[in-house]
Design an enzyme around this catalytic site. Structure first.
Site, PDB file in Angstrom:
ATOM      1  N   GLY A  54      34.023  65.653   3.229  1.00 55.01           N
ATOM      2  CA  GLY A  54      32.905  66.570   3.470  1.00 55.01           C
ATOM      3  C   GLY A  54      33.299  68.015   3.685  1.00 55.01           C
ATOM      4  O   GLY A  54      32.555  68.933   3.356  1.00 55.01           O
TER       5      GLY A  54
ATOM      6  N   ASP B 157      32.807  69.432   8.478  1.00 52.96           N
ATOM      7  CA  ASP B 157      31.592  69.847   7.797  1.00 52.96           C
ATOM      8  C   ASP B 157      30.422  69.873   8.784  1.00 52.96           C
ATOM      9  O   ASP B 157      29.673  70.838   8.843  1.00 52.96           O
ATOM     10  CB  ASP B 157      31.280  68.933   6.598  1.00 52.96           C
ATOM     11  CG  ASP B 157      31.311  67.443   6.939  1.00 52.96           C
ATOM     12  OD1 ASP B 157      31.646  67.076   8.091  1.00 52.96           O
ATOM     13  OD2 ASP B 157      30.992  66.638   6.049  1.00 52.96           O
TER      14      ASP B 157
ATOM     15  N   ASP C 263      27.577  65.543  14.334  1.00 52.04           N
ATOM     16  CA  ASP C 263      26.294  64.872  14.553  1.00 52.04           C
ATOM     17  C   ASP C 263      26.378  64.177  15.919  1.00 52.04           C
ATOM     18  O   ASP C 263      26.212  64.821  16.954  1.00 52.04           O
ATOM     19  CB  ASP C 263      26.092  63.915  13.367  1.00 52.04           C
ATOM     20  CG  ASP C 263      24.774  63.166  13.373  1.00 52.04           C
ATOM     21  OD1 ASP C 263      23.981  63.348  14.296  1.00 52.04           O
ATOM     22  OD2 ASP C 263      24.532  62.382  12.434  1.00 52.04           O
TER      23      ASP C 263
ATOM     24  N   PHE D  28      18.758  64.676   7.922  1.00 51.72           N
ATOM     25  CA  PHE D  28      19.847  64.379   6.991  1.00 51.72           C
ATOM     26  C   PHE D  28      19.915  65.436   5.904  1.00 51.72           C
ATOM     27  O   PHE D  28      18.907  65.771   5.277  1.00 51.72           O
ATOM     28  CB  PHE D  28      19.667  62.992   6.379  1.00 51.72           C
ATOM     29  CG  PHE D  28      20.838  62.583   5.530  1.00 51.72           C
ATOM     30  CD1 PHE D  28      22.031  62.177   6.126  1.00 51.72           C
ATOM     31  CD2 PHE D  28      20.771  62.629   4.149  1.00 51.72           C
ATOM     32  CE1 PHE D  28      23.133  61.822   5.354  1.00 51.72           C
ATOM     33  CE2 PHE D  28      21.867  62.269   3.370  1.00 51.72           C
ATOM     34  CZ  PHE D  28      23.050  61.872   3.973  1.00 51.72           C
TER      35      PHE D  28
HETATM   36  P1  5GP Z   1      29.447  62.099  13.806  1.00 52.80           P
HETATM   37  O1  5GP Z   1      30.694  61.269  13.943  1.00 52.80           O
HETATM   38  O2  5GP Z   1      29.497  63.414  14.545  1.00 52.80           O
HETATM   39  O3  5GP Z   1      28.204  61.308  14.118  1.00 52.80           O
HETATM   40  O4  5GP Z   1      29.265  62.422  12.284  1.00 52.80           O
HETATM   41  C1  5GP Z   1      30.186  63.153  11.640  1.00 52.80           C
HETATM   42  C2  5GP Z   1      30.273  62.841  10.168  1.00 52.80           C
HETATM   43  O5  5GP Z   1      29.131  62.136   9.661  1.00 52.80           O
HETATM   44  C3  5GP Z   1      30.318  64.128   9.429  1.00 52.80           C
HETATM   45  O6  5GP Z   1      31.637  64.586   9.286  1.00 52.80           O
HETATM   46  C4  5GP Z   1      29.669  63.793   8.115  1.00 52.80           C
HETATM   47  O7  5GP Z   1      30.636  63.287   7.221  1.00 52.80           O
HETATM   48  C5  5GP Z   1      28.667  62.715   8.450  1.00 52.80           C
HETATM   49  N1  5GP Z   1      27.318  63.289   8.662  1.00 52.80           N
HETATM   50  C6  5GP Z   1      26.686  63.554   9.829  1.00 52.80           C
HETATM   51  N2  5GP Z   1      25.467  64.069   9.626  1.00 52.80           N
HETATM   52  C7  5GP Z   1      25.311  64.145   8.281  1.00 52.80           C
HETATM   53  C8  5GP Z   1      24.240  64.630   7.431  1.00 52.80           C
HETATM   54  O8  5GP Z   1      23.161  65.091   7.836  1.00 52.80           O
HETATM   55  N3  5GP Z   1      24.466  64.543   6.097  1.00 52.80           N
HETATM   56  C9  5GP Z   1      25.615  64.040   5.558  1.00 52.80           C
HETATM   57  N4  5GP Z   1      25.704  64.017   4.243  1.00 52.80           N
HETATM   58  N5  5GP Z   1      26.643  63.599   6.336  1.00 52.80           N
HETATM   59  C10 5GP Z   1      26.484  63.653   7.675  1.00 52.80           C
HETATM   60 MG    MG Z   2      32.913  64.781   7.767  1.00 55.61          MG
END
Ligand code: 5GP
Ligand code: MG
Length: 180
Positions: free
Chosen positions: A50, A105, A108, A157
Site C-alpha cells: 500500500g 499508507d 485504521d 473504505f
Molecule cells: P490497521 O492495522 O491500522 O487496521 O490497518 C492498516 C492497514 O489496513 C493499512 O496499511 C491498509 O493496508 C489497510 N487499510 C486500512 N484501511 C483501509 C482502507 O480504507 N482502504 C484500503 N484499501 N486499505 C485499508
Molecule cells: Mg498498509
C-alpha cells in the site's frame, strides 16, 4: 475519472492528486525539519504494497541521506480488517541500531503499526517513528504515537494512490471512496 468500478463496487473521487501532493509537501517539511543535518542514515521502512506510491512521493522531498528498506504486512481482506496482522515478507535489510521511519499508507485500527513497533524493537532499531499518509481518527484506538500524519479521513473504505480493493485500484493517482 469521477467514478470507478472495481469488481462489484463503485467508488467516487474523494481526494484529488493535487491535494495529496500538498499534504505530502507539508509532512515532508516536518520530517526534514527533524532530520536535516543528521549524521546517521535513517531508514525509511516502506510497508508493502500500500505504501509504495506514498514512499516514492515522500522520499523525493527528503533532504537528508536515507535508505529504503521494505517489509510486507497483511491484515485486510476485501473491505474489512481481519484483525490478525501477518508479516508476509521480512525486512529487506538489517535495521539493527538504525533510526527507522515507518512509512504507512493508512492507519485504521492501528493493529499493523502496533505489530510493526514490536518487530522493530525485536530487530534492535535504535528508534522508530511512524509516518502515515492517512489516518482514520475515529477508528484508531491504540497508544502508539503517530509522529507524522499527512491527512485525516472519516471511517470509510478508500482506494487509490497505492491502496487497493482486492489488489485492484492501487494505480489510481487520486483517492476514491466507496460510493454507497
Ligand atoms: P490497521 O492495522 O491500522 O487496521 O490497518 C492498516 C492497514 O489496513 C493499512 O496499511 C491498509 O493496508 C489497510 N487499510 C486500512 N484501511 C483501509 C482502507 O480504507 N482502504 C484500503 N484499501 N486499505 C485499508
Ligand atoms: Mg498498509
Amino acid at each position: 475519472m469521477n467514478k470507478v468500478t472495481l469488481k462489484d463496487k463503485t467508488f467516487r473521487t474523494s481526494i484529488p492528486y493535487e491535494r495529496i501532493m500538498t499534504a505530502i509537501d507539508q509532512v515532508a517539511a516536518k520530517i526534514n525539519a527533524d532530520f536535516r543535518g543528521c549524521t546517521d542514515v535513517p531508514v525509511l521502512l516502506c510497508v508493502l504494497n500500500g505504501s509504495i506510491m506514498f514512499t516514492a512521493e515522500l522520499m523525493k522531498r527528503l533532504e537528508f541521506n536515507c535508505q529504503i528498506v521494505s517489509t510486507k504486512l497483511t491484515s485486510y481482506e476485501g473491505t474489512n480488517t481481519t484483525g490478525k496482522v501477518k508479516q508476509a515478507m521480512g525486512m529487506t535489510a538489517d535495521i539493527t541500531g538504525r533510526r527507522v521511519i515507518v512509512i504507512e499508507d493508512i492507519v485504521d485500527s492501528g493493529n499493523t503499526i502496533v505489530e510493526l513497533k514490536r518487530i522493530l524493537e525485536e530487530k534492535g532499531a535504535s528508534e522508530s517513528r511512524i509516518c502515515t499518509m492517512l489516518l482514520k481518527p475515529d477508528a484508531y484506538k491504540k497508544d502508539v504515537k503517530l509522529d507524522y500524519v499527512a491527512m485525516e479521513i472519516p471511517n470509510d473504505f478508500i482506494v487509490g494512490f497505492g491502496l487497493d480493493y482486492d489488489e485492484l485500484g492501487r494505480n489510481f493517482k487520486d483517492i476514491y471512496i466507496l460510493d454507497e
